[in-house]
Scaffold this active site. Structure first.
Site, mmCIF file in Angstrom:
data_model
loop_
_atom_site.group_PDB
_atom_site.id
_atom_site.type_symbol
_atom_site.label_atom_id
_atom_site.label_comp_id
_atom_site.label_asym_id
_atom_site.label_seq_id
_atom_site.Cartn_x
_atom_site.Cartn_y
_atom_site.Cartn_z
ATOM 1 N N LEU A 172 17.953 34.998 -14.011
ATOM 2 C CA LEU A 172 18.770 33.808 -14.331
ATOM 3 C C LEU A 172 19.000 33.034 -12.975
ATOM 4 O O LEU A 172 18.860 31.830 -12.904
ATOM 5 C CB LEU A 172 20.307 34.429 -14.889
ATOM 6 C CG LEU A 172 21.274 33.160 -14.879
ATOM 7 C CD1 LEU A 172 20.801 32.275 -16.125
ATOM 8 C CD2 LEU A 172 22.643 33.994 -15.450
ATOM 9 N N LYS A 204 28.474 35.534 -19.613
ATOM 10 C CA LYS A 204 28.256 36.181 -20.509
ATOM 11 C C LYS A 204 27.460 37.247 -20.480
ATOM 12 O O LYS A 204 26.529 36.880 -19.809
ATOM 13 C CB LYS A 204 28.229 35.225 -21.767
ATOM 14 C CG LYS A 204 26.817 35.060 -22.159
ATOM 15 C CD LYS A 204 26.729 34.296 -23.594
ATOM 16 C CE LYS A 204 25.297 34.084 -24.061
ATOM 17 N NZ LYS A 204 24.658 35.111 -24.521
ATOM 18 N N GLU A 219 15.294 30.029 -32.846
ATOM 19 C CA GLU A 219 14.291 30.180 -31.955
ATOM 20 C C GLU A 219 12.928 30.321 -32.664
ATOM 21 O O GLU A 219 13.037 31.317 -33.422
ATOM 22 C CB GLU A 219 14.663 31.231 -30.681
ATOM 23 C CG GLU A 219 15.817 30.782 -30.146
ATOM 24 C CD GLU A 219 16.218 31.815 -29.005
ATOM 25 O OE1 GLU A 219 16.872 31.472 -27.821
ATOM 26 O OE2 GLU A 219 15.899 33.089 -29.296
ATOM 27 N N HIS A 253 28.454 30.836 -28.336
ATOM 28 C CA HIS A 253 27.718 29.501 -28.249
ATOM 29 C C HIS A 253 28.168 28.657 -29.532
ATOM 30 O O HIS A 253 28.687 27.716 -29.332
ATOM 31 C CB HIS A 253 26.501 29.603 -28.293
ATOM 32 C CG HIS A 253 25.678 30.335 -27.285
ATOM 33 N ND1 HIS A 253 26.157 30.121 -25.916
ATOM 34 C CD2 HIS A 253 24.524 30.765 -27.004
ATOM 35 C CE1 HIS A 253 25.661 30.957 -24.969
ATOM 36 N NE2 HIS A 253 24.497 31.234 -25.718
ATOM 37 N N ARG A 272 21.699 16.666 -33.160
ATOM 38 C CA ARG A 272 20.526 17.472 -32.619
ATOM 39 C C ARG A 272 20.804 17.810 -31.053
ATOM 40 O O ARG A 272 20.555 17.016 -30.170
ATOM 41 C CB ARG A 272 19.198 16.775 -33.069
ATOM 42 C CG ARG A 272 18.142 18.322 -32.782
ATOM 43 C CD ARG A 272 16.802 17.503 -32.762
ATOM 44 N NE ARG A 272 16.406 16.715 -33.641
ATOM 45 C CZ ARG A 272 15.607 15.503 -33.864
ATOM 46 N NH1 ARG A 272 15.293 15.190 -32.640
ATOM 47 N NH2 ARG A 272 15.295 14.636 -35.134
ATOM 48 N N LYS A 306 22.218 9.881 -42.133
ATOM 49 C CA LYS A 306 21.275 9.670 -43.429
ATOM 50 C C LYS A 306 22.204 8.743 -44.165
ATOM 51 O O LYS A 306 23.130 9.115 -44.755
ATOM 52 C CB LYS A 306 21.063 11.075 -44.204
ATOM 53 C CG LYS A 306 20.094 11.846 -43.167
ATOM 54 C CD LYS A 306 19.679 13.190 -43.917
ATOM 55 C CE LYS A 306 18.244 14.072 -43.050
ATOM 56 N NZ LYS A 306 18.189 15.031 -43.867
#
Length: 596
Positions: free
Chosen positions: A113, A248, A316, A340, A475, A485
């Site tokens: 990390l 975390k 993912e 998250h 997004r 839309k």
């Protein structure tokens, strides 16, 4: 060494006595979380003291300008909010970098990390001129390294992934000269005393009156408390602020999370603790409150009256890839959904705060979490990816990963329905979905609006009115975008309707090929004392209360997750869960080719 530091920092030497560790007795007494303070140990706290513990301390250092590292000229704050400085916009303290230095300590400096995210983020901030002139990085880990070896380790991770690319090599050299290394054990007082001495030597060479210190705990959870205690007890500065960033996971359930909070509270005040969730540093998450509260067109629609359901999707297109040992201890619910996605939900659904101050925003997030009922097993679907042969190549399943225990039942996919029991959202299903080894990589919020009452064009859409429903899509990644839309008439003499998009593509609209990394934003927020995107202890407690009963039931009953092929759209059970509430997953039902 000191001569080198003086040439780098300039100025005269400050007496080392001003940099002594913060004595334990000098810190205010903080009761263990979830318990009443004992009269013999700590006097009872009145409301004013409690408020101080929860509210970031305001600095007496005020200035209207900061010094640019590039030319030493005082300039307005580089980070602005229109014509309003970010400090004014978010009610932040100001750092006077003319009299103060900044030291950033990365505990676990040799880990992935630190190498992949933290050091590149610090360099990007340094390159953009967002860090003070007297800025230094200190690595701390068990590995034995010299300063030169540490700088070589960091150098391999740095790139000029920033807006201005001039003088990149020169800036890298300048950044590396500011990096130092101190080896040690995370549970040894002597190691932190050595670190404190090393920091004091470097800071003294800068000749500044005050020194601010940041500690990033990029280490395994089992050493969080001793490492935080060592940093607080032996390395706190007495002349500026000390802040500790905790990465975390924040425990495995309510009990372990509470124990972690109590352990941190024994050494640090709440205003010194920054619980980081890197997903909250994403550009589109930062934009959530702006989109909603600064646009009149959205605020009246943000309720059960117009919104049919909200979907928060994380997927993912790769598996654990040799890192299953860590993942298997937590699973997808702990790793992604409980933190998250739940944090995104709270930001999305909260009531308007009274101001943009961190505590006002976090108060509203806590209210949302406390208004939710605990997640039920009947509203949850679990999955685990299996191997699949695709284009002549075998894609390995989760249990094929040699780092995963044999016969593991850990879910790599989960979908669940949550409900907020308040006047704004009563009855609206919030569907959260996260998984590995799926058909695409994406993270997005999909807001599906209700059907138009008495729709005059109902006959043009056929029996499937869902395909004609308005949908707002935010997004988060990749290809950051916001689009709505809407239904339109197709040009021509006839009457043909089609669904089109009012589209904001960030890359084209703002002419940015790459947005700042989440860690850049969050590290800068810590420097500025901005806690809006960091998790408060009661917020964490409320989040665990929603998922702990579910997690214990899954593990006690040893539930077997539904298998789904690597690269598929996930287990079939997720579709049944959505159908239970009259919903279809928007990322699958109405998927556009360019989104994949």
């Amino acid at each position: 060494m000191l001569a080198q530091q003086r040439s780098l920092c300039g100025g005269s030497k400050v007496p080392a006595s001003t940099l002594l560790p913060l004595a334990r007795a000098a810190r205010p007494c903080v009761p263990a979380m979830g318990s009443s303070p004992s009269p013999q140990v700590c006097p009872k706290l009145n409301q004013d003291v409690r408020r101080q513990l929860l509210t970031p301390l305001r600095s007496s250092l005020t200035t209207e300008h900061v010094t640019s590292p590039g030319n030493g000229v005082a300039q307005p704050s580089l980070h602005s909010f229109g014509k309003l400085n970010v400090e004014d916009a978010y009610d932040l303290e100001r750092n006077d970098w003319n009299t103060t230095s900044l030291s950033v300590v990365v505990l676990g400096a040799s880990g992935d990390l630190a190498k992949k995210k933290i050091f590149p983020a610090l360099f990007a901030l340094f390159y953009e001129g967002l860090l003070p002139p007297e800025f230094h990085v200190f690595g701390f880990a068990r590995s034995r390294m010299t300063d030169a070896e540490f700088r070589e380790l960091i150098a391999s991770t740095l790139t000029c992934r920033v807006s201005a690319r001039e003088r990149c090599v020169e800036k890298q050299d300048d950044f590396l000269r500011r990096c130092f290394y101190s080896p040690g054990q995370y549970d040894e007082a002597e190691s932190f005393q050595d670190l404190n001495r090393r920091m004091g030597e470097v800071e003294a060479g800068c000749g500044k009156q005050r020194s601010n210190r940041m500690f990033f705990l990029s280490i395994p959870p089992n050493v969080f408390i001793p490492a935080a205690g060592g940093a607080a007890d032996y390395c706190s500065t007495r002349t500026g602020w000390t802040r500790v960033i905790v990465e975390k996971p924040f425990g495995r359930d309510s009990a372990s999370s509470a124990a972690l909070s109590r352990g941190l509270a024994a050494h640090l005040r709440e205003d010194q603790i920054y619980r980081i969730d890197h997903y909250l540093g994403k550009e589109l998450i930062e934009n959530l409150t702006v989109l909603r509260f600064s646009n009149l067109v959205f605020e009246p629609l943000w309720s059960r009256q117009y919104i049919r359901n909200v979907q928060i999707v994380f997927s993912e297109n790769f598996g654990t890839e040799g890192r299953g040992g860590y993942f298997d201890q937590y699973g997808i619910i702990r790793d992604v959904i409980q933190n998250h996605l739940l944090q995104i939900l709270a930001l999305f659904a909260m009531e308007p705060p009274v101001s943009l101050a961190a505590e006002d925003i976090r108060n509203e997030k806590v209210k949302v979490l406390r208004s939710m009922r605990a997640v039920q097993l009947d509203d949850t679907v679990l999955g685990q990816y299996r191997s699949r042969v695709h284009s002549g190549r075998t894609l390995p399943g989760y249990r094929d990963d040699k780092t995963v225990p044999e016969g593991s039942l850990t879910p790599t996919f989960a979908a669940c329905a949550l409900f907020i029991n308040n006047a704004r959202w009563d009855g609206v299903p919030f569907l959260l979905k996260a998984g590995k080894a799926l058909h695409t990589r994406r993270a997005e919020i999909r807001v599906q609006f209700r059907h138009v009452p008495g729709n005059l064009y109902k006959h043009k859409f056929g029996p499937d009115l869902d395909s004609a429903s308005n949908e707002l899509v935010i997004r988060i990644q990749p290809k950051e975008a916001i689009y709505l839309k809407v239904n339109n008439k197709v040009p021509g003499l006839g009457l043909q309707l089609d669904t089109t998009r009012l589209d904001l593509q960030y890359q084209s609209a703002f002419q940015q090929s790459e947005l700042p990394d989440a860690y850049e934003r969050l590290l800068l927020d810590v420097v500025n004392g901005d806690k809006r995107l960091f998790i408060r202890y009661d917020e964490l407690e409320a989040a665990w209360d929603l998922f702990t009963p579910l997690l214990h039931e899954i593990e006690s009953r040893k539930l077997i997750p539904e298998l789904y092929p690597y690269g598929s759209r996930g287990p079939v059970g997720a579709h049944y869960l959505a159908a239970k509430y009259g919903v279809r997953w928007g990322d699958i039902a109405n998927e556009e080719p360019e989104d994949v």
